[in-house]
Design a protein around this motif. Structure first.
Motif, PDB file in Angstrom:
ATOM      1  N   PRO A  68       6.098  37.238  -6.382  1.00 46.80           N
ATOM      2  CA  PRO A  68       4.866  36.824  -7.076  1.00 46.80           C
ATOM      3  C   PRO A  68       5.148  36.246  -8.460  1.00 46.80           C
ATOM      4  O   PRO A  68       4.439  35.325  -8.900  1.00 46.80           O
ATOM      5  N   GLU A  69       6.174  36.735  -9.129  1.00 48.38           N
ATOM      6  CA  GLU A  69       6.498  36.224 -10.462  1.00 48.38           C
ATOM      7  C   GLU A  69       7.097  34.823 -10.434  1.00 48.38           C
ATOM      8  O   GLU A  69       7.317  34.222 -11.488  1.00 48.38           O
ATOM      9  N   ASP A  70       7.364  34.287  -9.256  1.00 49.99           N
ATOM     10  CA  ASP A  70       7.808  32.893  -9.139  1.00 49.99           C
ATOM     11  C   ASP A  70       6.629  31.923  -9.144  1.00 49.99           C
ATOM     12  O   ASP A  70       6.833  30.706  -9.164  1.00 49.99           O
ATOM     13  N   THR A  71       5.417  32.446  -9.123  1.00 49.59           N
ATOM     14  CA  THR A  71       4.229  31.602  -9.139  1.00 49.59           C
ATOM     15  C   THR A  71       4.179  30.768 -10.410  1.00 49.59           C
ATOM     16  O   THR A  71       4.265  31.301 -11.527  1.00 49.59           O
ATOM     17  N   LEU A 102       1.203  27.717  -0.893  1.00 47.19           N
ATOM     18  CA  LEU A 102       0.970  29.160  -0.934  1.00 47.19           C
ATOM     19  C   LEU A 102       1.864  29.831   0.088  1.00 47.19           C
ATOM     20  O   LEU A 102       1.895  29.422   1.262  1.00 47.19           O
ATOM     21  N   GLN A 138       2.413  22.856  -7.440  1.00 45.27           N
ATOM     22  CA  GLN A 138       2.051  24.270  -7.594  1.00 45.27           C
ATOM     23  C   GLN A 138       2.723  25.119  -6.517  1.00 45.27           C
ATOM     24  O   GLN A 138       2.664  24.789  -5.321  1.00 45.27           O
ATOM     25  N   VAL A 139       3.319  26.208  -6.947  1.00 41.64           N
ATOM     26  CA  VAL A 139       3.868  27.213  -6.032  1.00 41.64           C
ATOM     27  C   VAL A 139       3.152  28.527  -6.332  1.00 41.64           C
ATOM     28  O   VAL A 139       3.146  28.989  -7.475  1.00 41.64           O
ATOM     29  N   THR A 140       2.543  29.087  -5.306  1.00 36.60           N
ATOM     30  CA  THR A 140       1.831  30.353  -5.452  1.00 36.60           C
ATOM     31  C   THR A 140       2.389  31.352  -4.443  1.00 36.60           C
ATOM     32  O   THR A 140       2.416  31.064  -3.240  1.00 36.60           O
ATOM     33  N   VAL A 141       2.834  32.491  -4.941  1.00 37.20           N
ATOM     34  CA  VAL A 141       3.408  33.528  -4.092  1.00 37.20           C
ATOM     35  C   VAL A 141       2.490  34.731  -4.131  1.00 37.20           C
ATOM     36  O   VAL A 141       2.262  35.319  -5.192  1.00 37.20           O
ATOM     37  N   SER A 142       1.957  35.082  -2.978  1.00 36.32           N
ATOM     38  CA  SER A 142       1.045  36.216  -2.903  1.00 36.32           C
ATOM     39  C   SER A 142       1.806  37.493  -2.569  1.00 36.32           C
ATOM     40  O   SER A 142       2.806  37.468  -1.853  1.00 36.32           O
ATOM     41  N   ARG A 200       9.758  25.381 -14.595  1.00 41.77           N
ATOM     42  CA  ARG A 200       8.474  25.890 -14.129  1.00 41.77           C
ATOM     43  C   ARG A 200       7.667  26.432 -15.287  1.00 41.77           C
ATOM     44  O   ARG A 200       8.221  26.820 -16.324  1.00 41.77           O
ATOM     45  N   ALA A 259       4.242  28.995 -15.789  1.00 44.51           N
ATOM     46  CA  ALA A 259       3.166  29.832 -15.279  1.00 44.51           C
ATOM     47  C   ALA A 259       2.022  29.831 -16.296  1.00 44.51           C
ATOM     48  O   ALA A 259       2.246  29.570 -17.480  1.00 44.51           O
TER      49      ALA A 259
END
Length: 125
Positions: A88-91, A11, A120-124, A38, A40
């Motif tokens: 965020p769209e890289d999540t 994260l 998992q990659v999560t970008v807030s 990737r 999503a």
């Protein structure tokens, strides 16, 4: 038995960076094109970046060009994806893949024979 194991996901806040690694075993790594893809939630798998076996040629999706860098260390049987200026769209779940061909610059998932489980990659925001 071929194994591709990704690591480095997590994260991160928008604008931050992450470095993904993919360790390969059971194959002659230096002879394979390596790619990152990737997926999503609710979306199809998407090409991110690829690198030819020698490491001298790379190719990127337009959405990550200038922000992501793919590299490889054939001595360590590892491919990396340095991700900067994350949005965020890289999540997504990021997977690495290995294939014998550089056809379509490594963009076509059908060119790959082996896949990792993903990280998992999560970008807030």
């Amino acid at each position: 038995q071929v194994q591709l194991v990704e690591s480095g996901g997590g994260l991160v806040q928008a604008g931050g960076s992450l470095r993904l690694s993919c360790a390969a075993s059971g194959l002659t790594f230096s002879r394979y094109t390596m790619g990152w893809f990737r997926q999503a939630p609710g979306k199809e798998r998407e090409f991110v970046a690829s690198i030819r076996w020698s490491g001298g040629i790379t190719y990127y999706a337009d959405s990550v060009k200038g922000r992501f860098t793919i590299s490889r260390d054939n001595g360590k049987n590892t491919v990396y994806l340095q991700m900067n200026s994350l949005k965020p769209e890289d999540t997504a779940v990021y997977c690495c893949a290995a294939g014998p061909s550089w056809a379509d610059y490594g963009e076509n998932p059908r060119s790959y024979d082996y896949w990792g489980q993903g990280t998992q990659v999560t970008v807030s925001s």
